[in-house]
Design a protein around this motif. Structure first.
Motif, PDB file in Angstrom:
ATOM      1  N   GLU A   9      -0.590  14.444  12.246  1.00 56.99           N
ATOM      2  CA  GLU A   9      -1.653  14.077  11.545  1.00 56.99           C
ATOM      3  C   GLU A   9      -1.977  15.051  10.279  1.00 56.99           C
ATOM      4  N   LEU A  10      -1.894  16.427  10.300  1.00 55.57           N
ATOM      5  CA  LEU A  10      -2.215  17.354   9.531  1.00 55.57           C
ATOM      6  C   LEU A  10      -1.531  17.024   7.947  1.00 55.57           C
ATOM      7  N   PHE A  11      -0.224  16.517   8.288  1.00 54.35           N
ATOM      8  CA  PHE A  11       0.635  16.375   6.943  1.00 54.35           C
ATOM      9  C   PHE A  11       0.874  14.853   6.863  1.00 54.35           C
ATOM     10  N   SER A  12       0.157  13.952   7.327  1.00 56.42           N
ATOM     11  CA  SER A  12       0.498  12.591   6.795  1.00 56.42           C
ATOM     12  C   SER A  12      -1.011  11.732   6.746  1.00 56.42           C
ATOM     13  N   THR A  13      -2.032  12.328   6.918  1.00 60.16           N
ATOM     14  CA  THR A  13      -3.404  11.666   6.790  1.00 60.16           C
ATOM     15  C   THR A  13      -4.432  12.299   5.561  1.00 60.16           C
ATOM     16  N   PHE A  14      -4.985  11.046   5.160  1.00 61.92           N
ATOM     17  CA  PHE A  14      -5.791  11.568   3.927  1.00 61.92           C
ATOM     18  C   PHE A  14      -7.407  11.069   4.023  1.00 61.92           C
ATOM     19  N   ILE A  15      -8.553  11.581   3.305  1.00 63.03           N
ATOM     20  CA  ILE A  15      -9.731  11.349   3.686  1.00 63.03           C
ATOM     21  C   ILE A  15      -9.880  10.124   2.866  1.00 63.03           C
ATOM     22  N   GLN A  16     -10.848   9.174   3.628  1.00 63.65           N
ATOM     23  CA  GLN A  16     -11.344   7.959   3.209  1.00 63.65           C
ATOM     24  C   GLN A  16     -12.859   7.838   3.059  1.00 63.65           C
ATOM     25  N   PHE A  17     -13.512   7.887   1.923  1.00 58.46           N
ATOM     26  CA  PHE A  17     -14.789   8.074   1.894  1.00 58.46           C
ATOM     27  C   PHE A  17     -15.533   6.499   1.949  1.00 58.46           C
ATOM     28  N   ALA A  18     -16.590   6.466   2.476  1.00 55.34           N
ATOM     29  CA  ALA A  18     -17.576   5.317   2.399  1.00 55.34           C
ATOM     30  C   ALA A  18     -18.919   5.774   1.982  1.00 55.34           C
ATOM     31  N   ASP A  19     -19.454   4.969   1.061  1.00 51.96           N
ATOM     32  CA  ASP A  19     -21.004   5.510   0.558  1.00 51.96           C
ATOM     33  C   ASP A  19     -21.116   6.879   0.440  1.00 51.96           C
ATOM     34  N   ASP A  20     -20.013   7.442  -0.200  1.00 53.54           N
ATOM     35  CA  ASP A  20     -19.992   8.811  -0.480  1.00 53.54           C
ATOM     36  C   ASP A  20     -19.876   9.744   0.624  1.00 53.54           C
ATOM     37  N   LEU A  21     -19.526   9.451   1.810  1.00 52.55           N
ATOM     38  CA  LEU A  21     -19.408  10.202   2.977  1.00 52.55           C
ATOM     39  C   LEU A  21     -18.124   9.899   3.585  1.00 52.55           C
ATOM     40  N   SER A 260      -6.347  10.105  -8.414  1.00 54.11           N
ATOM     41  CA  SER A 260      -5.723  10.583  -7.129  1.00 54.11           C
ATOM     42  C   SER A 260      -4.420  10.228  -7.024  1.00 54.11           C
ATOM     43  N   LEU A 261      -3.685  11.230  -6.429  1.00 60.13           N
ATOM     44  CA  LEU A 261      -2.231  11.051  -6.052  1.00 60.13           C
ATOM     45  C   LEU A 261      -2.303   9.874  -5.363  1.00 60.13           C
ATOM     46  N   ASN A 262      -3.159   9.321  -4.376  1.00 58.17           N
ATOM     47  CA  ASN A 262      -2.933   8.258  -3.376  1.00 58.17           C
ATOM     48  C   ASN A 262      -3.802   7.202  -4.019  1.00 58.17           C
ATOM     49  N   LEU A 263      -4.202   6.791  -5.166  1.00 55.29           N
ATOM     50  CA  LEU A 263      -4.821   5.922  -5.378  1.00 55.29           C
ATOM     51  C   LEU A 263      -3.842   4.585  -5.434  1.00 55.29           C
ATOM     52  N   ASN A 264      -4.392   3.323  -5.096  1.00 54.05           N
ATOM     53  CA  ASN A 264      -3.647   2.069  -5.498  1.00 54.05           C
ATOM     54  C   ASN A 264      -2.923   1.723  -6.528  1.00 54.05           C
ATOM     55  N   LYS A 265      -1.625   1.375  -6.634  1.00 53.51           N
ATOM     56  CA  LYS A 265      -1.017   1.218  -8.127  1.00 53.51           C
ATOM     57  C   LYS A 265      -1.506  -0.001  -8.659  1.00 53.51           C
ATOM     58  N   SER A 266      -2.172  -1.079  -7.865  1.00 51.43           N
ATOM     59  CA  SER A 266      -2.261  -2.309  -8.530  1.00 51.43           C
ATOM     60  C   SER A 266      -3.722  -2.674  -7.822  1.00 51.43           C
ATOM     61  N   GLU A 267      -4.463  -3.614  -8.470  1.00 48.22           N
ATOM     62  CA  GLU A 267      -5.520  -3.971  -8.075  1.00 48.22           C
ATOM     63  C   GLU A 267      -5.411  -4.749  -6.630  1.00 48.22           C
TER      64      GLU A 267
END
Length: 405
Positions: A9-21, A260-267
């Motif tokens: 988990e430490l080395f393969s997961t990323f934060i996801q925000f919703a409503d800025d939380l 971000s490094l992990n943003l989607n490449k396409s819409e």
């Protein structure tokens, strides 16, 4: 935020925000497969709990092969450090328009700076070092953004240096003749529009018709004196278009949008940037052995540093020890400490700086004598990171009090 526990988990997961939380941890399947596969090839009886081993493992792999997945693993690992920096800055700067998720995105873009500047041999953890870099990057960016947003296009052009303008236009792919023409137009604009007061410069209005005529006359006179390439003649309307383009290009270049490094490449959301990173882990038994030896050396060195700093802390006058305890152990702000001790806030700030300077001097002297480290500016800077980590973690946890009690 729910803390991550397992190495995967430490080395393969990323934060996801919703409503800025913070909403949840999102698994990157590519990184998950990478570390699961690497764990199987690394023969460690305590691999699942050896967090520091895996930090060093991926960091060393990044050093030898920056195109590997190591950067993705380290980006995942530093998500929490970045989140808490963004959270702290957001709470401190309540008047700004940026949200927590915005600050997080700004800070995480400095990950390459973290990896290039981090030196595990100095003793500080990569989380502490990253937190300092993230904080500096975030504050600098927000300050620059506020500066940019407070200026009109004409105020921005008035503030620019020629070097900044040329770099901005080059980044926009303009030709040599176009850049030379735009720069001359900008010089003429500054000559004809030079308010004496800073507020006027910041909110500088668009030139009126008569001023545009003056700018055009000056430009067409000066262009004939230019060395090749020969610049084209221009009317006031043309110069206005050029200068607006200069402002637009400079604003985009100097204050770019944050990604971000992990943003989607396409819409459609299919695929991520990190998916393009090749998996070239290349684990080997010899490499693992070397990392374990280096990890052991780090732990031994850290124990020695802790002991040296504990001695230096005990040698401080009680007044400075009290300030450090209030600031780090009790978590009081400088204003709260000033109120509690009935002194001025600037006195608290000065004494805290003095206490840390004394501790840093003691650490530098010890490092020079015991580790034979040359006291270069880089080395002293790294020692400052080590000291801050020790104060935050060791002193805050009360370990120093136990040792002196």
């Amino acid at each position: 935020m729910k803390p991550r526990q397992r190495i995967v988990e430490l080395f393969s997961t990323f934060i996801q925000f919703a409503d800025d939380l913070f909403e949840r941890w999102v698994i990157d399947s590519l990184l998950q497969r990478s570390i699961q596969r690497t764990q199987q090839s690394v023969e460690l009886g305590t691999a699942e709990s050896a967090e520091h081993f895996w930090v060093l493992y991926w960091y060393r792999l990044w050093q030898t092969n920056p195109e590997s997945l190591a950067m993705g693993h380290l980006s995942a690992y530093l998500q929490e450090a970045c989140y808490w920096v963004a959270k702290r800055v957001t709470l401190q700067l309540t008047s700004m328009q940026y949200q927590l998720s915005d600050c997080f995105q700004i800070a995480i873009t400095s990950l390459p700076i973290v990896l290039k500047g981090y030196n595990p041999k100095q003793g500080a953890s990569i989380k502490t070092y990253a937190s300092i870099v993230f904080s500096n990057k975030l504050r600098d960016t927000l300050r620059q953004q506020r500066e940019a947003e407070s200026r009109t296009n004409w105020g921005l052009l008035r503030k620019l240096s020629q070097k900044q303008l040329v770099e901005s236009l080059e980044a926009g792919g303009l030709s040599e003749v176009a850049i030379a023409s735009y720069c001359l137009a900008w010089t003429c604009f500054k000559t004809c529009c030079a308010p004496s007061e800073m507020p006027a410069t910041r909110q500088l209005s668009e030139p009126d018709g008569a001023t545009w005529v003056a700018i055009a006359q000056l430009y067409n006179t000066q262009r004939l004196r230019q060395t090749p390439p020969r610049l084209p003649e221009a009317q006031p309307e043309t110069l206005e278009c050029w200068l607006k383009k200069c402002a637009q290009q400079s604003r985009a270049y100097l204050y770019p949008a944050i990604t971000s490094l992990n943003l989607n490449k396409s819409e459609s959301g299919s695929g991520e940037l990190i998916d393009d990173l090749p998996d070239r882990a290349g684990a080997s038994g010899l490499n693992d052995l070397m990392i374990q030896e280096e990890l052991q050396e780090q732990q031994t060195r850290q124990t020695q540093i802790n002991a040296a700093l504990k001695v230096a802390l005990e040698e401080l006058v009680p007044q400075l020890q009290t300030l450090l305890e209030l600031y780090y152990t009790q978590g009081l702000t400088q204003q709260q400490i000033a109120a509690q001790l009935a002194i001025k806030q600037y006195t608290v700030s000065r004494r805290l700086s003095s206490a840390k300077e004394k501790l840093l001097l003691a650490l530098a002297k010890w490092s020079q004598e015991m580790l034979h480290i040359s006291l270069t500016s880089t080395a002293v800077k790294d020692m400052g990171v080590v000291l801050e980590e020790w104060l935050q973690e060791k002193l805050a946890s009360g370990s120093s009090k136990e040792g002196s009690g």
